[in-house]
Write a protein that holds these residues in place. Sequence first.
Motif, PDB file in Angstrom:
ATOM      1  N   GLY A  37       0.806  -1.217   0.000  1.00 12.25           N
ATOM      2  CA  GLY A  37       0.000   0.000   0.000  1.00 12.25           C
ATOM      3  C   GLY A  37       0.834   1.260   0.000  1.00 12.25           C
ATOM      4  N   SER A 120      -4.891   8.822  -6.457  1.00 15.26           N
ATOM      5  CA  SER A 120      -4.744   7.794  -5.417  1.00 15.26           C
ATOM      6  C   SER A 120      -6.047   7.580  -4.660  1.00 15.26           C
ATOM      7  N   ALA A 124      -8.844   3.935  -4.556  1.00 18.61           N
ATOM      8  CA  ALA A 124      -9.444   3.223  -3.429  1.00 18.61           C
ATOM      9  C   ALA A 124     -10.806   2.627  -3.762  1.00 18.61           C
ATOM     10  N   GLY A 154     -14.471   1.953   4.544  1.00 22.21           N
ATOM     11  CA  GLY A 154     -13.373   2.451   3.726  1.00 22.21           C
ATOM     12  C   GLY A 154     -13.811   3.577   2.809  1.00 22.21           C
ATOM     13  N   VAL A 158     -12.493   7.504   2.826  1.00 24.74           N
ATOM     14  CA  VAL A 158     -12.038   8.216   1.631  1.00 24.74           C
ATOM     15  C   VAL A 158     -12.826   9.514   1.457  1.00 24.74           C
ATOM     16  N   THR A 271      -8.244  -4.420  -0.532  1.00 24.83           N
ATOM     17  CA  THR A 271      -8.356  -3.295   0.407  1.00 24.83           C
ATOM     18  C   THR A 271      -7.018  -2.600   0.608  1.00 24.83           C
ATOM     19  N   THR A 273      -5.802  -0.844  -1.461  1.00 27.82           N
ATOM     20  CA  THR A 273      -5.991   0.466  -2.085  1.00 27.82           C
ATOM     21  C   THR A 273      -6.577   1.481  -1.117  1.00 27.82           C
ATOM     22  N   TYR A 274      -7.015   1.068   0.081  1.00 29.09           N
ATOM     23  CA  TYR A 274      -7.441   2.034   1.080  1.00 29.09           C
ATOM     24  C   TYR A 274      -6.244   2.761   1.695  1.00 29.09           C
ATOM     25  N   THR A 276      -3.605   3.779  -0.080  1.00 28.96           N
ATOM     26  CA  THR A 276      -3.009   4.696  -1.054  1.00 28.96           C
ATOM     27  C   THR A 276      -3.421   6.154  -0.866  1.00 28.96           C
ATOM     28  N   VAL A 303     -10.340   4.827   7.454  1.00 24.83           N
ATOM     29  CA  VAL A 303      -9.867   3.886   6.438  1.00 24.83           C
ATOM     30  C   VAL A 303      -9.230   2.664   7.089  1.00 24.83           C
TER      31      VAL A 303
END
Length: 325
Positions: A37, A120, A124, A154, A158, A271, A273-274, A276, A303
């Motif tokens: 991540g 980014s 997510a 999440g 975001v 997940t 990508t949470y 990032t 997140v």
Amino acid sequence: MPTESATTARAPSDLARASSGRPLSQGWIVAQFVLTGIIWGSSFLFMKVALDGISPGQVVWSRLLLGGLTLGLFVALRRDPLPRSLKLWGHMTVLALSFCVVPFLLFSWAQQHVTSGLASIYNATTPIMTAVMAGLLFRVERLKPVQIAGILAGILGVMVIIAPWQGLDLNQSLIAQFAILGATACYGFSLAYMRKFVSHSGMSALVFSFLNIGIAAAIMLVLTPFVALTPVALNPWIIGSVVLLGCLGTGVVYIWNQNTLRAWGPTRASTVTYITPVVGVALGIAVLGEELSWNEPVGAVVVFVGILLAQDRLKPLHRARGTRP
């Protein structure tokens, strides 16, 4: 839910063992997940810097070739055998296009028109795309209520980071933003496709990553006259960003991501990508001198809770006590 074979119903520990040839501890899997991540979160900054001197096509061409060479070196050192099944090579070609070539081109083109932080944040959405693809299109995974709650948490985190109540920057291209959503849809499709067609092929995480990136690099080589033969303006920052993006972000990290995917499944692994957008915010402060507002650290906490819920790791206290020896 479709009927699963004995191999499909492997336990997470068996999947982790299959990915590397030896058992991987959950602690090491968690470490790989977090590092993936962080590095992938940094990749948006690397792309933004690289685009100052080279074209979007050249960014993708460079990162895939460097990533393929890095992974190929590891395969040669370990002398891992490549698969002989033509059907498997066909599946890997599909993944090379859907997991690398197409989304990489979409992200690189879009980042000419949006900030690295916004890119980014949109990244997510990958777990949502993965859940839809895995649960509805390929039917390889059934989500538990707690995992659905984690995905929603999440998304909430975001949104807190984006802070829509402060007003959204509508000057950034809507077409570019839709392009990024198309890229994350490609990621969701690819993660579910891996689970259904190639997760039990017997390939190690290293060989799988090498074929995925290597075939994509070969495709970009064929496309060289169309995507890479334009003038460049290089400096040490651009060169360093491309090398890090290729060798690390498109090379080594893909092995770690495969280990996590095989141990946890596509929805939990996605997940990552949470993390990032949290990294994107931190880099904006450290590198670009952006100011930190209250909503950014609060969003980061939300997140993190979403990740724990999506991985079903927040067990009730009485259950935890009841399982002690």
